[in-house]
Design a protein around this motif. Sequence first.
Motif, PDB file in Angstrom:
ATOM      1  N   UNK A  88      38.368  67.152  50.097  1.00 33.52           N
ATOM      2  CA  UNK A  88      38.101  66.169  49.765  1.00 33.52           C
ATOM      3  C   UNK A  88      36.748  66.579  50.655  1.00 33.52           C
ATOM      4  N   UNK A  89      36.593  66.944  51.836  1.00 29.23           N
ATOM      5  CA  UNK A  89      35.906  67.192  52.779  1.00 29.23           C
ATOM      6  C   UNK A  89      34.303  68.913  51.520  1.00 29.23           C
ATOM      7  N   UNK A  90      33.387  68.606  52.579  1.00 29.43           N
ATOM      8  CA  UNK A  90      32.696  69.716  51.757  1.00 29.43           C
ATOM      9  C   UNK A  90      31.426  70.296  53.238  1.00 29.43           C
ATOM     10  N   UNK A  91      31.290  71.766  53.200  1.00 32.05           N
ATOM     11  CA  UNK A  91      30.191  71.965  54.304  1.00 32.05           C
ATOM     12  C   UNK A  91      29.090  71.153  53.841  1.00 32.05           C
ATOM     13  N   UNK A  92      28.953  72.140  51.945  1.00 32.93           N
ATOM     14  CA  UNK A  92      27.642  71.883  51.181  1.00 32.93           C
ATOM     15  C   UNK A  92      27.365  70.551  51.129  1.00 32.93           C
ATOM     16  N   UNK A  93      27.935  69.558  51.461  1.00 29.95           N
ATOM     17  CA  UNK A  93      27.489  67.962  50.977  1.00 29.95           C
ATOM     18  C   UNK A  93      26.874  67.677  52.148  1.00 29.95           C
ATOM     19  N   UNK A  94      27.898  67.826  53.611  1.00 33.31           N
ATOM     20  CA  UNK A  94      26.977  67.859  54.450  1.00 33.31           C
ATOM     21  C   UNK A  94      26.040  68.706  55.077  1.00 33.31           C
ATOM     22  N   UNK A  95      25.840  69.913  54.646  1.00 34.61           N
ATOM     23  CA  UNK A  95      24.280  70.276  54.707  1.00 34.61           C
ATOM     24  C   UNK A  95      23.440  69.263  53.717  1.00 34.61           C
ATOM     25  N   UNK A  96      23.458  69.327  52.804  1.00 36.61           N
ATOM     26  CA  UNK A  96      22.151  68.414  51.552  1.00 36.61           C
ATOM     27  C   UNK A  96      22.494  66.870  52.325  1.00 36.61           C
ATOM     28  N   UNK A  97      23.234  66.644  52.809  1.00 34.06           N
ATOM     29  CA  UNK A  97      22.657  65.028  53.243  1.00 34.06           C
ATOM     30  C   UNK A  97      22.357  65.068  54.270  1.00 34.06           C
ATOM     31  N   UNK A  98      22.765  66.089  55.179  1.00 33.53           N
ATOM     32  CA  UNK A  98      21.617  66.261  56.845  1.00 33.53           C
ATOM     33  C   UNK A  98      19.950  66.274  56.641  1.00 33.53           C
ATOM     34  N   UNK A  99      20.138  67.493  55.463  1.00 33.41           N
ATOM     35  CA  UNK A  99      18.394  67.859  55.061  1.00 33.41           C
ATOM     36  C   UNK A  99      18.025  66.757  54.417  1.00 33.41           C
ATOM     37  N   UNK A 100      18.575  65.742  54.320  1.00 27.64           N
ATOM     38  CA  UNK A 100      17.825  64.893  53.768  1.00 27.64           C
ATOM     39  C   UNK A 100      17.710  63.768  54.535  1.00 27.64           C
ATOM     40  N   UNK A 101      18.726  62.942  55.442  1.00 23.54           N
ATOM     41  CA  UNK A 101      18.543  62.300  56.117  1.00 23.54           C
ATOM     42  C   UNK A 101      17.547  63.050  57.236  1.00 23.54           C
ATOM     43  N   UNK A 102      17.264  64.265  57.386  1.00 25.68           N
ATOM     44  CA  UNK A 102      15.970  64.013  58.616  1.00 25.68           C
ATOM     45  C   UNK A 102      14.219  64.017  58.044  1.00 25.68           C
ATOM     46  N   UNK A 103      14.694  64.054  56.353  1.00 28.67           N
ATOM     47  CA  UNK A 103      13.580  63.174  55.631  1.00 28.67           C
ATOM     48  C   UNK A 103      12.928  61.936  56.793  1.00 28.67           C
TER      49      UNK A 103
END
Length: 302
Positions: free
Chosen positions: A174-189
Amino acid sequence: MTASHTALDPAAPGAAGAGPAAPSGRGGTRLPAPGKVLGYAVLVVAAAGLLLPFFWMVSSSLKTANGVFAIPVTWFPESPQWANYVEIWRISDMLLWLKNTVFLSVVVTVLQLLTGSFAAYGFAKARFPGRNLLFLVYIGTIAVPWQAYMIPQFIMMSEVGLTNTPWAVIALQAFSAFGVFLMRQYYLTIPDELCEAARVDGLSEYGIYFRIMLPLSVPALASLALLTFVTTWNDYLGPLIYLRDPDLWTIQLGLKSFVSEYNAEHALIMTGSVLSVVPIAVVFLLGQKYFVQGVATSGLKG
């Protein structure tokens, strides 16, 4: 038109200094460059190489058991055995395996979207001491292979009584470090000014997350959903460890048991493989537009 006008007009035919006309094909259309044609040819060959095994699998599912490995290879069966797609449901628990796999894949995907996007919002838009260091440490867990902590996880799941239940697999995925990374990079835009304006208007952090960030991050959410769904659907080792009851088996475990029991029925094995691939192929085709867009924009700002 006089001669003086002709000499001064660079667009006039025969004018001094006029460059050679651009090469064109029939009807005045520009011919593609040789490099572009070569690039398309390479892409076509690469796509054919990737699709060839899948085509062979589909073709083999329509053959008899003895015709799968016949020499020479027959790519288009003369008498397609459509009955294989009826027989596989009769002699196996294919429907049960598909139901279990769909349940696990959907639940894990929804939870990863929720936890990954929510944690990414904190790392991207919230301000707190040690934010970047904590993010680097969390993302660093991606480099640790799952086999290194597989046994401690199993002991932990056993102590809480979740082994031999689908909730063990769900809790661990249910938790994924890759998912957090992907979403954070998008939120920075996404401009910070949107969040600041919302805070000035009295919107809480939860409101900013639900009403501003999530609607603007549909491509990234679609990319994460597609990757998570495919990964969970194809997972073999996790269900093998935690799901011992045959009634809980996923499609991957079910096909392994089917191969062991009907190891001579090669056509039926290929039929089961086709049925296991079709759902994720459909999901990918439906979400490929958002997947490409989300991946392309997730690394624009770091």
